[in-house]
Design a protein around this motif. Structure first.
Motif, PDB file in Angstrom:
ATOM      1  N   MET A   1       0.830  -1.186   0.000  1.00  0.00           N
ATOM      2  CA  MET A   1       0.000   0.000   0.000  1.00  0.00           C
ATOM      3  C   MET A   1       0.871   1.245   0.000  1.00  0.00           C
ATOM      4  O   MET A   1       1.893   1.295   0.675  1.00  0.00           O
ATOM      5  N   ILE A   2       0.477   2.242  -0.715  1.00  0.00           N
ATOM      6  CA  ILE A   2       1.219   3.484  -0.814  1.00  0.00           C
ATOM      7  C   ILE A   2       0.873   4.354   0.387  1.00  0.00           C
ATOM      8  O   ILE A   2      -0.297   4.617   0.658  1.00  0.00           O
ATOM      9  N   GLN A   3       1.875   4.788   1.097  1.00  0.00           N
ATOM     10  CA  GLN A   3       1.675   5.588   2.297  1.00  0.00           C
ATOM     11  C   GLN A   3       1.782   7.068   1.962  1.00  0.00           C
ATOM     12  O   GLN A   3       2.862   7.577   1.712  1.00  0.00           O
ATOM     13  N   LEU A   4       0.640   7.741   1.931  1.00  0.00           N
ATOM     14  CA  LEU A   4       0.613   9.171   1.640  1.00  0.00           C
ATOM     15  C   LEU A   4      -0.115   9.957   2.722  1.00  0.00           C
ATOM     16  O   LEU A   4      -0.368  11.142   2.559  1.00  0.00           O
ATOM     17  N   ALA A   5      -0.438   9.281   3.819  1.00  0.00           N
ATOM     18  CA  ALA A   5      -1.201   9.938   4.875  1.00  0.00           C
ATOM     19  C   ALA A   5      -0.483  11.170   5.417  1.00  0.00           C
ATOM     20  O   ALA A   5      -1.126  12.128   5.840  1.00  0.00           O
ATOM     21  N   ASP A   6       0.837  11.160   5.389  1.00  0.00           N
ATOM     22  CA  ASP A   6       1.588  12.285   5.938  1.00  0.00           C
ATOM     23  C   ASP A   6       1.412  13.574   5.136  1.00  0.00           C
ATOM     24  O   ASP A   6       1.641  14.658   5.653  1.00  0.00           O
ATOM     25  N   ILE A   7       0.977  13.483   3.887  1.00  0.00           N
ATOM     26  CA  ILE A   7       0.746  14.701   3.104  1.00  0.00           C
ATOM     27  C   ILE A   7      -0.742  14.951   2.841  1.00  0.00           C
ATOM     28  O   ILE A   7      -1.102  15.910   2.176  1.00  0.00           O
ATOM     29  N   GLU A   8      -1.586  14.107   3.381  1.00  0.00           N
ATOM     30  CA  GLU A   8      -3.029  14.260   3.182  1.00  0.00           C
ATOM     31  C   GLU A   8      -3.524  15.632   3.661  1.00  0.00           C
ATOM     32  O   GLU A   8      -4.377  16.240   3.023  1.00  0.00           O
ATOM     33  N   ILE A  10      -2.107  18.502   3.569  1.00  0.00           N
ATOM     34  CA  ILE A  10      -1.802  19.580   2.623  1.00  0.00           C
ATOM     35  C   ILE A  10      -2.222  19.254   1.190  1.00  0.00           C
ATOM     36  O   ILE A  10      -2.233  20.127   0.332  1.00  0.00           O
ATOM     37  N   ALA A  11      -2.548  18.002   0.942  1.00  0.00           N
ATOM     38  CA  ALA A  11      -3.011  17.573  -0.386  1.00  0.00           C
ATOM     39  C   ALA A  11      -4.237  16.689  -0.201  1.00  0.00           C
ATOM     40  O   ALA A  11      -4.161  15.466  -0.355  1.00  0.00           O
TER      41      ALA A  11
END
Length: 165
Positions: A1-8, A10-11
């Motif tokens: 799974m791609i981890q993008l929660a840290d930029i959610e 701001i994006a």
């Protein structure tokens, strides 16, 4: 799974992208940067796209190698023989030659070079709208097919168009 929660924060919406959507965006981004560097000599504009395509030998653009993308763009942007509301969302500017793009989409211009220029103009607008934030305004919804077809066209152009002409 791609981890993008840290930029959610701001994006918004980025963490909700499916792995397929994420891959499509990555492919598009990578292929656009290669296309801009190698084919457009780091000078992306519709004028430069037109110059490059117009300078090609006609045999380079002949055939059906970009027909799938042309058909996709026609089906997306034309209804009942006229461009639809989505065409306006490309945000074509005067120097993008919107009438040339429209003439290709509504099948009033069957010149292969003009068709390729129109398709690449649409891809250029996707690039601008994505990299400059317009696509973020609605969370990248309805963009998977756009980025997939655009990436495929860029890949084929990188294979077909001589670099540094």
């Amino acid at each position: 799974m791609i981890q993008l929660a840290d930029i959610e924060r701001i994006a918004p919406g980025v963490a909700n992208l499916s792995p397929e959507e994420h891959e499509a965006l990555q492919r598009f981004t990578l292929l656009w940067t290669l296309f801009e560097a190698q084919v457009l000599e780091n000078n992306a504009s519709v004028r430069k796209i037109s110059e490059i395509v117009d300078s090609l030998d006609v045999h380079v653009v002949e055939g059906d190698w970009f027909k799938e993308q042309l058909v996709y763009f026609r089906e997306r942007y034309v209804e009942d023989g006229n461009t639809n509301y989505r065409f306006g969302h490309l945000h074509l500017r005067n120097n993008d030659n919107p009438e040339r793009v429209r003439s290709v989409l509504v099948e009033n211009n069957e010149d292969p070079k003009t068709q390729l220029i129109a398709c690449l103009t649409i891809v250029y607008r996707f690039r601008n709208n994505f990299f400059h934030g317009l696509k973020w305004a609605y969370g990248l919804q309805d963009q998977f097919d756009n980025f997939t077809h655009s990436a495929n066209l860029l890949k084929m152009c990188l294979e077909k168009i001589p670099h540094g002409i």
